[in-house]
Scaffold this active site. Sequence first.
Site, PDB file in Angstrom:
ATOM      1  CD  GLN A  14      -2.724  -1.108  -0.263  1.00  0.00           C
ATOM      2  OE1 GLN A  14      -3.423  -0.175  -0.631  1.00  0.00           O
ATOM      3  NE2 GLN A  14      -2.493  -2.171  -1.031  1.00  0.00           N
ATOM      4  CG  HIS A  40      -1.536   2.297  -3.954  1.00  0.00           C
ATOM      5  ND1 HIS A  40      -1.867   2.204  -5.280  1.00  0.00           N
ATOM      6  CD2 HIS A  40      -2.017   1.169  -3.371  1.00  0.00           C
ATOM      7  CE1 HIS A  40      -2.502   1.054  -5.486  1.00  0.00           C
ATOM      8  NE2 HIS A  40      -2.605   0.402  -4.357  1.00  0.00           N
ATOM      9  CD  GLU A  67      -8.289   1.446   0.685  1.00  0.00           C
ATOM     10  OE1 GLU A  67      -7.155   1.884   0.994  1.00  0.00           O
ATOM     11  OE2 GLU A  67      -8.731   1.464  -0.472  1.00  0.00           O
ATOM     12  CG  HIS A  68      -6.718  -2.681   1.947  1.00  0.00           C
ATOM     13  ND1 HIS A  68      -6.211  -1.515   1.437  1.00  0.00           N
ATOM     14  CD2 HIS A  68      -7.453  -3.241   0.962  1.00  0.00           C
ATOM     15  CE1 HIS A  68      -6.623  -1.369   0.179  1.00  0.00           C
ATOM     16  NE2 HIS A  68      -7.387  -2.398  -0.138  1.00  0.00           N
ATOM     17  CG  ASP A  92      -5.307  -4.130  -4.209  1.00  0.00           C
ATOM     18  OD1 ASP A  92      -6.296  -3.721  -3.582  1.00  0.00           O
ATOM     19  OD2 ASP A  92      -4.140  -3.775  -3.967  1.00  0.00           O
ATOM     20  CG  HIS A 100     -51.138  14.445   6.052  1.00  0.00           C
ATOM     21  ND1 HIS A 100     -50.855  15.703   5.592  1.00  0.00           N
ATOM     22  CD2 HIS A 100     -50.048  13.685   5.748  1.00  0.00           C
ATOM     23  CE1 HIS A 100     -49.640  15.706   5.044  1.00  0.00           C
ATOM     24  NE2 HIS A 100     -49.134  14.491   5.126  1.00  0.00           N
TER      25      HIS A 100
END
Lengths: 435, 435
Positions: free
Chosen positions: B260, B263, B328-329, B362, B421
Amino acid sequence: MIKIIDLRCGKDSDIFENLASRSQLEYRDVLDRVEEIVANVRRNGDKAVLEYTAMFDKVQLTLGKLRVTEKEIKEAYTKVDPKLVEVIKRSRDNIWNFHEKQKEKSWFSTEKEGVIVGQLYRPLEVVGVYVPGGTAAYPSSVLMCAVPAKVAGVSKIVMTTPPGKDEKINPAILVAANEAGVDEIYKVGGAQAVAAQAFGTETIPKVDKIVGPGNIYVAMAKRTVYGYCDIDMIAGPSEIMVVADETANPVFVAADLLSQAEHDILASSILVTTSEDIAKEVQRELEAQLAVLERKEIAGKSIADYGAIIIVESLKDAATVVNRIAPEHLELCVKDPFAALGDIKNAGAIFLGNYSTEPLGDYFAGPNHVLPTSGTARFFSPLNLSDFMKKSSIISYTRDALQKVKDDVILFAESEGLGAHANAIRVRFQDGQDK
Amino acid sequence: MIKIIDLRCGKDSDIFENLASRSQLEYRDVLDRVEEIVANVRRNGDKAVLEYTAMFDKVQLTLGKLRVTEKEIKEAYTKVDPKLVEVIKRSRDNIWNFHEKQKEKSWFSTEKEGVIVGQLYRPLEVVGVYVPGGTAAYPSSVLMCAVPAKVAGVSKIVMTTPPGKDEKINPAILVAANEAGVDEIYKVGGAQAVAAQAFGTETIPKVDKIVGPGNIYVAMAKRTVYGYCDIDMIAGPSEIMVVADETANPVFVAADLLSQAEHDILASSILVTTSEDIAKEVQRELEAQLAVLERKEIAGKSIADYGAIIIVESLKDAATVVNRIAPEHLELCVKDPFAALGDIKNAGAIFLGNYSTEPLGDYFAGPNHVLPTSGTARFFSPLNLSDFMKKSSIISYTRDALQKVKDDVILFAESEGLGAHANAIRVRFQDGQDK
């Protein structure tokens, strides 16, 4: 008088754009003011909350009075008609039962070589419910927002609502909150309430999601904090669309159109019909019923500005109009409503047949009355149980399973230039690493 | 070198705030620029799209060249390694199978007196997939965004992606799009692509939802159009958290953290471990693996700025850290990963055991790699089938059923001051109205 638009023979109308113009997303000036409030509350917490409450609600609260006490809730019960308390409980039970049917379970799937993939479902931890004050204090909305959160298993439900000038909250709101299982209630409204819930203050807990209706300041504030927490949707003015054939009852149809028109001068009430007779009769009946309505000024203006009776050739054409407008509420007052359902793609809540009147959904049937408006039923859904849940993916591979696919993953990763991704696979099959 | 933080004995760390600071929601200046682009595209359609493409992508496209042709797609297949084409197909099949398991059915429940309540599920009609260009062109993301839409039954999938200076699109992107069943592809990127999809232009269709990753301009544009259409989420930098006990393999853990880190310099890679030995070994191993990594500059900076090894007393404490950061992971490299799962509340995708390495998710395992980041796993979910579906509530009451509850609904409506109503119920039981 409501206008009649004839869409037969391939005609079109500007009604679609007229309706779209009511969207609550176009208020740049409000947004600037709201962003300032949100930033201030984020920075200064309770201090900013109390200042805005003094400024907007004209109430000088001290910190100790921000949270509604047990005593205030008990007092509220003494001020609400006991019959209404019972109705609130029955309504809550119906909402509970309907949303319980929406429960989804975590699941997993076992595959070859010991692979497991799946999805884990968890309730959100803390949910914020916004409840408007003043004349638009609706205990029914408290039930609709809080009960599904409770069914989902949310640990803490935090409600915010603006205090009246007497520092008090509408007692029916407090009763509904208590019956729905709301855990904490704070006397704060507007953009400052949304900001307090999104970021937390010394007193008000930070929440994972804010749900509930509100005015344009609340809507813009929810939009501003979206991403810091989740929100339900940006609510716009109420809408009803009735699809009617010659079997519909014009008295019922007119009454149902007015039930949404009375909400707001921006509300929209539209009849789409295959019958010229029904069109004319509903037009007449609307005038008659409007004349004796308590909120006739609001309803009258709404009907004049955003109401319409649209005549179409067939029920297929009616469905085309429905799907284009994507109304919040749709009534199918036709001979075979279930058959008509097949062509309906975009609508928040669909009421089938002459006795499924829209207010039934607002108060009692169980499905949620927090619904997508302004055409957003194209992509948004009624508030529902999954709004209060989140998912996590589950992936479990054995060494054998990874070995079988390792070359594919390595090739894919390297094609994207991500060598460390490929490496994470490779190291697992290096000599001596099989630990 | 990665820092080691010891959280044992009740210590705390500023790492949590440091991570939160990476949120992509704080870019007021970008937002102003993006709002201008969105407004211009909304007003001027294709003309504005072409102007921005010339300005930002340095490509002078004509209208006729905005859409990718069949011929271009065929050509793309000749430029992609046939082995990669096969991998793309196998990956697509796995993604298809996993998302097919998420299918939910419309349901209804029959109650007393002929009442029917339920929920109708429908796919969205038109979905937009945004695909970044340039160095971050990831065919895997095309599959992850488009395949679930296809499984859901979306009628039209429209992809936008910025062209290179040669007017072309990365061929692997085109192959992935074609294999995923994308219907139309347009050569436009950035905020202008998002605006074009949200409002539609003469050439580019208006969509119901925009999904897919992008840079800060794309993220801010998605935020700006949210409400006009739906969006998947506001994506932030990648994150991985590994929970490891003494049974973990430090070589594997280091490789996964780096997967990661490569990235983005804003990416965050964190190890939480109960073992001091593992902490030290992973620290050493990270240095060794970094030295030979192709993207070592990005990964090294990410590890230095947003990486950490956190030592905790127990796996319970590790879960507390996980839930606070909501990564996230998440990898559970522990002796009994399924037992550890019970304490995990907030995480996008969870990888269990030493051979469930993150890159598997992924590219290949099937679950979506579009995941909530920046702590939003507290309330957001992985991209999934329900992102491409919407719900409508169904309510059908008979006259008998309505009669039984009419007093409750009338009382509730009148307590809220909504006479029209109540009237919608009353008219149905007036003399002579039983049609």
